[in-house]
Design an enzyme around this catalytic site. Sequence first.
Site, PDB file in Angstrom:
ATOM      1  CB  CYS A 203      -9.408  -3.733  14.236  1.00 44.85           C
ATOM      2  SG  CYS A 203      -9.061  -3.300  12.538  1.00 44.85           S
TER       3      CYS A 203
ATOM      4  CE  LYS B 255     -10.360  -7.808   8.075  1.00 47.73           C
ATOM      5  NZ  LYS B 255      -9.681  -7.358   6.849  1.00 47.73           N
TER       6      LYS B 255
ATOM      7  CD  GLU C 134     -14.049  -9.784  -4.889  1.00 51.16           C
ATOM      8  OE1 GLU C 134     -14.824 -10.729  -5.133  1.00 51.16           O
ATOM      9  OE2 GLU C 134     -14.414  -8.727  -4.352  1.00 51.16           O
TER      10      GLU C 134
ATOM     11  CB  CYS D 105      -6.924  -3.042   6.011  1.00 57.14           C
ATOM     12  SG  CYS D 105      -6.209  -1.456   6.265  1.00 57.14           S
TER      13      CYS D 105
ATOM     14  CD  GLU E  66      -2.684   1.079  -4.511  1.00 59.26           C
ATOM     15  OE1 GLU E  66      -2.728   0.234  -3.599  1.00 59.26           O
ATOM     16  OE2 GLU E  66      -3.693   1.468  -5.123  1.00 59.26           O
TER      17      GLU E  66
ATOM     18  CD  GLU F 167      -3.142   0.573   2.210  1.00 58.28           C
ATOM     19  OE1 GLU F 167      -3.818  -0.481   2.128  1.00 58.28           O
ATOM     20  OE2 GLU F 167      -3.266   1.365   3.152  1.00 58.28           O
TER      21      GLU F 167
ATOM     22  CD  GLU G 219     -11.067  -8.898   3.750  1.00 60.16           C
ATOM     23  OE1 GLU G 219     -11.353  -7.975   4.531  1.00 60.16           O
ATOM     24  OE2 GLU G 219      -9.899  -9.315   3.602  1.00 60.16           O
TER      25      GLU G 219
ATOM     26  CB  SER H 298      -5.156   1.026  -1.268  1.00 59.18           C
ATOM     27  OG  SER H 298      -4.207  -0.012  -1.435  1.00 59.18           O
TER      28      SER H 298
END
Lengths: 592, 166, 416
Positions: free
Chosen positions: A518, A370, A378, A311, A294, A291, A373, A331
């Site tokens: 988190c 999560k 993908e 994230c 990037e 990241e 996720e 990102s």
Amino acid sequence: MANEKTTTDQAQEMVNLTINNIPVSVPKGTKIMEAAKSIGIDIPHLCYHEDQRVKARCRLCSVEVTGKRRLLAACSTVVWEGMEVHTDTPIVRDTQVTILQMLLANHNQDCLTCPRNQNCDLQRLCSRFNIQQSHLPRVEKHEKPIVTNPAIVRDPSKCIRCGRCIQACKDIQGIRALTYCGRSADLRVTTAFDKPMETTDCILCGQCSLVCPTGAIVEKDDTQKVLDALQDTSKHVIVQVAPSVRVALGDAFGMEPGAIVTGQMVTALKLLGFDKVFDTNFGADLTIMEEGYEFLDRLQNGGVLPMMTSCSPGWVNFMEKHFPDQRDHLSSAKSPMSMFGAIAKTYYAQNAGIDPHDIVTVSIMPCTAKKFEAARPELGHDGLSDVDIVLTTRELIKLIKYVGLELVSLPESDFDSPLGFGTGAGAIFGATGGVMEAALRTVYEKVTGKTLEKLDFEDVRGFDKGGGIKEATVELPGRTVRICVAHTLKNARKIMEQIRRGESPYDFIEIMACPGGCIGGGGQPIGTTNAIRRKRIEALYKIDRDLPIRKSHENPDIIKLYQDFLGEPLSHKSHELLHTTYHKVPLPYEFD
Amino acid sequence: MLSEQKPKYPLPADLQAKIDLVLESHDYDFTQIVGILLEVQDLDEMHYVPEPVAYYVANRLNMPVTNVFDILNFYSELSSTPRAKYPIQVCTSIACHVNDSDGLAAKLKELLNIDFGETTYDGRFTLEKVTCFGACDRAPAVRINGHVYDHLDTTEKIRALLDSLK
Amino acid sequence: MSEVRFLTENFGQYDPSSINSYMSIGGFQALRQAVAMDDPEGIATLISEAKVRGRGGAEYPMGRKWSQARAVKGEKKIIICNADEGETTTFKDRELIKNDPFNLIEAMIIAGYVMGATDGYIYMRAEYACYRPLLLNAIRQAKSYGFLGQNILGKGFDYDIHLYSGAGAYVCGEGTALIRSIEGKAGRPRMKPPFIKVSGLFARPTCLNNVESLSLVPHLLRDKDKRYLTYGVGESVGTKLVSVGGNVKHPGVFEIPFGTTVREIIDGLAGGLPDGHSLRLIQFGGASGKIAGPDILDTPYTYEDLRAAGVMVGSGAICVVDDRTSVIDFLRINQDFFYEESCGQCTPCREGNLHIKIILDRIANHTATKDDIKTMEKMARVMSMSSLCGLGETAQNTLRSAMQVFPEVFEVGGAE
């Protein structure tokens, strides 16, 4: 969040009252509930939550005030000079017991098999008031749990209509996916047109499940999947643990909020039978590499700015649903969890000589989203999911209890190698501002080639600062970088609307969906409050401070990973394994 | 997220235009949502606010659809499920009750061959039990699309009323 | 005694769709008088002098309410007219709106002037939607004549009136619920404080009055020779609209001077009970009111006398029930009303109404036990002691008074 502020700094005006004949002096504006708490009297309550606006709906906190014809709700009544409160008279007891009996008569009483068994406010109160067989007829409607998504399960038969979930969704996240519907005995909590949560505006953050006093909204339980995998001798089961779990887990085992239990937690996971116990902090360090590079790439080559972190899965869901037109700002780096999973099933599998098909990657996360996720098609490679099973902190607590471990007394152990080493930068991922700070530590040094003297970026730290939106600038050669850190989606929406209007002054933005990041996630232990969130944040920064290596790019295992396998950040291989794409999620109806 | 459903554009243009007119007459003021929904509901022959219409109104007023859904289910004059061309509201509160609204309801059930909450096969009538609508001096009475039909104390009167609603 | 015409003196005297017609009988004179006064507080005093109590049902002294509302500091104050009369057998406000809409508008403007408000809202129940055009027309005409809008009567007073519609929810008669409804939400009451006089509609200081209370004001202002004060008895000064329904020959709305006996109202004005039937009970003040047996008939209709007899004036509803309906049936119907109309957000009201409904059904089916009766009593007490809003507080008034008046109904044979 929004408890009315009492004057803290200037000389406080005090009010004198008595509670059960005990004199009490409290700052003006205090509610009876809080005044009682200050002298150790716990007035029973269900809808009241210390971080929420007062609702005064359950009426369980009704108390007697001398001179008042009716009982007053302790949660909503502000004390006055000379007030005489009685919390334990026959009429108060009778009222509270009757209200509990009423709630119970309309409640699915399968307590022994409820996900919140032994961890339920209603159950605790029934026990406290010694509620026995009630002669009220059972009037509950027989509704089944609603299981439609991998993250959150609603069980209307357990709902006591306190409205905490509705308020969390509205006031913390600004989403308003949940609502009351109907009236009188038909009043219920639901989504618009009773649609499955994931098809509404809901982003599966799970904050509703965190404040629910009963088992009406819970995480989808995947503990059995893990137990099954651990029993399967043909599988190599590895686990990674998110940075914020180690400072929250202790809560459930009688430890002080913010207690750091990393070593005991690792021991517990080993005793549970995981083949390897790894650390998501390693994945976090890897995320910073990708990241961070990037961001530099975008900065230097005219990419889309501001770049936003990716994230937090609730946040990513939010972008895909509510600002899909702006998703290029995200990102492309996968989350630490998914990066870890991708590396585990490639690099680690190769090195360990295990067929990736035989590897089961389990993640312990503070987060319900999560789970969603992990189920994204993908996020995987060659037909393999990066992450196979996600457990929330709450589910880990259940597993630890299941095998009868006393967390507090366990010896400490270290994470396994090579995916078990994380730096201080990875550790602070769990707190709002942590990802940004970790990224800056690396970006600064990579760009300037100099060693960062002061690693602590105080401006982006903290729970309360800026009402949840923090700003700072960082000087890079030839460029001042403007950064922003926000937590909760209510704040994220403000940032996004600014971006949509083309008025965003920032280059780099960190967003965490949950309050505090988190450590305040929707999968954390029941009872997580803002006060506890602050303690957990402190604990993460302590972990960071105490670590010898505090910058991701100095993590020797990360360096080795690039040398041996990935090449360099943003390499072809990195892109293949560690980056992802985002989609526009269609809403039920869309109009021009 | 999970579902790859296609975006829907479910409102016929003429209906959308009519809804827009209602919204305009209320200055697109979301505080007037209750009044707006009352009017929008009557645009449908079955006197209800269909789901896509609720989403549309929420979209245009920039308010959460949960709010619209909540309102539709809170107020008894609003409905999110189809009713009928002529929803017959029978007052069952005390002043009508003592003037034999039970008898009136029983007669309506018999003549229409439906129970409370049901709709006739042709979608013409539905029977709804409601609380006092302030026509106690005209009991027993029913209310149909805003009109009160009073002193319905004989079978002939009831039958004549039903026959007049085509 | 018979009906009087004070509050209803305009009924039939003018064309309710024409402001000219209204002005031809002295319309808007009261407003002119009001703005000519040195101190608008005088109007609150006038109301206090007439000892007017809120006509919606709560019976709060209206003059005091206005004085308090005036004293509240704050910008953009709001006047709300509660035209959501939802108490059963209450249809008096309907008559005021239908027959004398301009008087209500004038009253709203006066209230706005006294309170220093910028906006007035009329919240009218959906069931009266047929009178919407009448009120909208009255507002429009008043505006075109300069009684609404900017700089009213050259006094630098800016004020407008908005008409909002309910949609069938009794609880919206409760102030905070009504406010939420106008704000575009479901009408669930909220806790107090903050009180609406301080933070009401759109968090602005708000003064909320019933249609009848407001409608009285222009009449009081025009009442030079204090005719109003000559009506009534003791503390119950003046006149009151009563709406009589149920088992009477001529149900309707009547303006009576306080002190008229209940018998005079029922037998004299409402034509008495249907032939061949005797009186079982009377419910005063609607579904949240209390009931009395036939011995109430010779009680004068005043706040004090009714209270002494265990009932209340409340909204002015008088529901007469004859011997064809049993007490328990009556109670079940009344309970059904609250079971339908509770908003359900607070536990005692949501669950209590359900359980009381179940137990009343058991009594009717002769399956109730003594325990059930005790439970019912307890539920009723818990509801009135601890509910969030006035609906829950008063929902069991009828039942609790019935337990006093007709104890035999609750004597059940079942075991402990």
